[in-house]
Design a protein around this motif. Structure first.
Motif, PDB file in Angstrom:
ATOM      1  N   SER A  56       0.672  -1.317  -0.129  1.00 26.95           N
ATOM      2  CA  SER A  56      -0.113  -0.092   0.029  1.00 26.95           C
ATOM      3  C   SER A  56       0.755   1.203   0.044  1.00 26.95           C
ATOM      4  O   SER A  56       1.923   1.215  -0.687  1.00 26.95           O
ATOM      5  N   MET A  57       0.371   2.257   0.430  1.00 23.97           N
ATOM      6  CA  MET A  57       1.068   3.402   0.616  1.00 23.97           C
ATOM      7  C   MET A  57       2.208   3.445   1.657  1.00 23.97           C
ATOM      8  O   MET A  57       2.023   2.908   2.683  1.00 23.97           O
ATOM      9  N   ALA A  58       3.338   4.354   1.723  1.00 26.73           N
ATOM     10  CA  ALA A  58       4.396   4.217   2.442  1.00 26.73           C
ATOM     11  C   ALA A  58       3.681   4.879   3.828  1.00 26.73           C
ATOM     12  O   ALA A  58       3.446   6.041   4.059  1.00 26.73           O
ATOM     13  N   CYS A  59       3.795   4.166   5.005  1.00 24.50           N
ATOM     14  CA  CYS A  59       3.050   4.643   6.182  1.00 24.50           C
ATOM     15  C   CYS A  59       3.846   3.931   7.527  1.00 24.50           C
ATOM     16  O   CYS A  59       3.301   4.033   8.606  1.00 24.50           O
ATOM     17  N   VAL A  60       4.709   2.952   7.175  1.00 19.94           N
ATOM     18  CA  VAL A  60       5.122   2.121   8.179  1.00 19.94           C
ATOM     19  C   VAL A  60       6.735   2.318   8.264  1.00 19.94           C
ATOM     20  O   VAL A  60       7.345   2.333   7.178  1.00 19.94           O
ATOM     21  N   SER A 113       5.758   0.608  -2.322  1.00 22.55           N
ATOM     22  CA  SER A 113       4.682   1.508  -1.445  1.00 22.55           C
ATOM     23  C   SER A 113       5.343   3.080  -1.585  1.00 22.55           C
ATOM     24  O   SER A 113       4.491   3.988  -1.245  1.00 22.55           O
ATOM     25  N   PHE A 114       6.533   3.372  -1.741  1.00 17.05           N
ATOM     26  CA  PHE A 114       7.220   4.578  -1.767  1.00 17.05           C
ATOM     27  C   PHE A 114       7.053   5.141  -3.191  1.00 17.05           C
ATOM     28  O   PHE A 114       7.746   6.251  -3.256  1.00 17.05           O
ATOM     29  N   GLU A 115       6.903   4.435  -4.148  1.00 14.62           N
ATOM     30  CA  GLU A 115       7.337   5.025  -5.275  1.00 14.62           C
ATOM     31  C   GLU A 115       6.375   5.959  -6.009  1.00 14.62           C
ATOM     32  O   GLU A 115       6.716   6.614  -7.082  1.00 14.62           O
ATOM     33  N   PHE A 116       4.943   5.958  -5.745  1.00 15.73           N
ATOM     34  CA  PHE A 116       4.117   6.655  -6.533  1.00 15.73           C
ATOM     35  C   PHE A 116       3.609   7.910  -5.765  1.00 15.73           C
ATOM     36  O   PHE A 116       4.130   8.111  -4.812  1.00 15.73           O
ATOM     37  N   ASP A 117       3.329   8.991  -6.622  1.00 16.04           N
ATOM     38  CA  ASP A 117       3.293  10.187  -6.131  1.00 16.04           C
ATOM     39  C   ASP A 117       1.892  10.662  -6.665  1.00 16.04           C
ATOM     40  O   ASP A 117       1.317  10.812  -7.684  1.00 16.04           O
ATOM     41  N   TRP A 118       1.089  10.742  -5.402  1.00 12.65           N
ATOM     42  CA  TRP A 118      -0.324  11.319  -5.545  1.00 12.65           C
ATOM     43  C   TRP A 118      -0.646  12.819  -5.446  1.00 12.65           C
ATOM     44  O   TRP A 118      -1.652  13.100  -5.296  1.00 12.65           O
ATOM     45  N   ALA A 138      -6.889  11.954  -3.171  1.00 11.38           N
ATOM     46  CA  ALA A 138      -6.578  10.595  -3.503  1.00 11.38           C
ATOM     47  C   ALA A 138      -6.254   9.783  -2.196  1.00 11.38           C
ATOM     48  O   ALA A 138      -5.647  10.399  -1.467  1.00 11.38           O
ATOM     49  N   LYS A 139      -6.926   8.708  -1.977  1.00 16.74           N
ATOM     50  CA  LYS A 139      -6.503   7.809  -1.060  1.00 16.74           C
ATOM     51  C   LYS A 139      -6.234   6.485  -1.169  1.00 16.74           C
ATOM     52  O   LYS A 139      -5.567   5.610  -0.337  1.00 16.74           O
ATOM     53  N   THR A 140      -6.354   6.060  -2.520  1.00 22.42           N
ATOM     54  CA  THR A 140      -6.073   4.602  -2.810  1.00 22.42           C
ATOM     55  C   THR A 140      -4.590   4.317  -3.168  1.00 22.42           C
ATOM     56  O   THR A 140      -4.288   5.073  -4.177  1.00 22.42           O
ATOM     57  N   PRO A 141      -3.852   3.627  -2.821  1.00 18.52           N
ATOM     58  CA  PRO A 141      -2.409   3.254  -3.037  1.00 18.52           C
ATOM     59  C   PRO A 141      -2.498   2.486  -4.587  1.00 18.52           C
ATOM     60  O   PRO A 141      -3.068   1.773  -4.955  1.00 18.52           O
ATOM     61  N   TRP A 142      -1.422   3.044  -5.332  1.00 18.77           N
ATOM     62  CA  TRP A 142      -1.493   2.609  -6.614  1.00 18.77           C
ATOM     63  C   TRP A 142      -0.113   1.564  -6.795  1.00 18.77           C
ATOM     64  O   TRP A 142       0.719   1.942  -6.813  1.00 18.77           O
TER      65      TRP A 142
END
Length: 362
Positions: A168-172, A276-281, A287-291
């Protein structure tokens, strides 16, 4: 409370009241599952998805609400809609399924949601698993914003063993690290049981699921110790501090961190999805959903255990019960599911009113 007997030789205690996170209050109501599913489908279509995508997402979201997984039920609807409005995700995407090897399927979700991509490949995965004993599905360019157990339970109901991994998105923060790098990176597993619902678990490799942190912040509740850090890297039990510049911690220290790393490699590197750290939203406010990506492995246990695997699973479950384990993986969901199908799905009255407004039916 009452006693129920799930098998011929095991007694377990079942409290007829739900856990505190799903206990009905005077402000709650019940709605038949098919009505909730239809309402959510209308909402998704009304906010830009195709009918096929709306049907899949509505079933997934309503199922989570039905089974008591509130952090992935209707709580997620605002995030879905905000993401759709932002243009970050393609709600009309048609997944592209490709068979690349006897036991390997790849799906390009085309910047759409992961659930329709998995659904598009489901029958091919079963066919390959039965023909070869094992099949692997790599989904890329996808958005996964839901519980993971619905992705594997259907395969177990077909007699298969299934595993799923999604980042998912980087949060850990990785163990010993100083900044978010991994996602909550859940792992899900399902296995058939003889004479019972499948054995299913779905766990985040973070100390707590991100959705549960959001719910705690909304309700003004503190979190247990060792769940996260604030923006300065200090341990905190304040969910708002975690969400506003802080980060989650992996469960089990270095062990959870290693599993989270594994999920990044399986769900992103192996599938061709984003880490998880690669996309830029940032150019897509709301935007809330991880790509990212998802990997699903399906195994036909009859190739190794003949027709005995489901019985062997049940043997292990009964031994876990006799050893004192009070509840088996997935059991609470099934109990809540049965209650909801008989009496209706619990949902807050104001929440239901808001859903109807979003659907344009009031």
């Amino acid at each position: 409370m009452k006693w129920i007997r799930p098998s011929s030789f095991t007694w377990v205690l079942f409290l007829t009241t739900r856990g505190p996170e799903v206990a009905a209050s005077e402000h709650d109501t019940r709605i038949p599952f098919h009505e909730l599913e239809g309402l959510l489908k209308t909402i998704f279509e009304h906010h830009g998805t195709s009918p096929a995508v709306a049907r899949t997402l509505a079933h997934n979201c309503a199922s989570a609400q039905r089974d008591g997984a509130l952090s992935h039920g209707v709580f997620r609807i605002p995030g879905y809609l905000s993401t759709l409005r932002s243009g970050w995700v393609n709600g009309q995407a048609v997944p592209k399924v490709e068979s690349v090897a006897p036991g390997f399927v790849v799906v390009d979700a085309c910047n759409g949601f992961a659930q329709p991509a998995l659904e598009a490949a489901h029958n091919l995965m079963l066919k390959k698993a039965r023909a070869n004993g094992i099949a692997m599905l790599a989904i890329r360019n996808s958005h996964h914003f839901a519980a993971l157990w619905p992705d594997v339970e259907p395969f177990a109901r077909e007699g298969m063993v299934a595993l799923a991994f999604v980042n998912s998105m980087a949060c850990v923060v990785p163990f010993g690290g100083k900044k978010p790098l991994f996602g909550t990176n859940p792992i899900s597993f399902a296995a058939p049981r003889a004479g019972a619902d499948p054995l299913v678990f779905d766990l985040a490799t973070s100390a707590i699921a991100h959705g549960d942190v959001q719910i705690a912040a909304r309700e003004g509740r503190s979190l247990p110790n060792c769940c996260g850090v604030d923006a300065q890297g200090n341990p905190t039990t304040d969910p708002a501090a975690i969400l506003n510049g802080g980060a989650l911690l992996p469960f089990g220290g270095h062990k959870g961190s290693a599993l989270s790393m594994m999920v990044e490699l399986l769900a992103a590197a192996l599938t061709g999805g984003n880490f998880s750290f690669e996309f830029d939203w940032s150019p897509y406010p709301g935007a809330k959903t991880p790509w990212t990506g998802e990997l699903v492995i399906v195994i036909d246990p009859s190739r190794g255990a003949g027709g005995d695997f489901a019985k062997r699973t049940e043997t292990l479950v009964q031994e876990m019960v006799w050893a004192g384990q009070p509840r088996q993986p997935g059991e609470r969901r099934y109990l809540r599911r049965a209650e909801a199908m008989a009496q209706g799905v619990i949902i807050g009255g104001e929440e239901l009113d808001h859903l109807r407004e979003l659907a344009g039916v009031v």
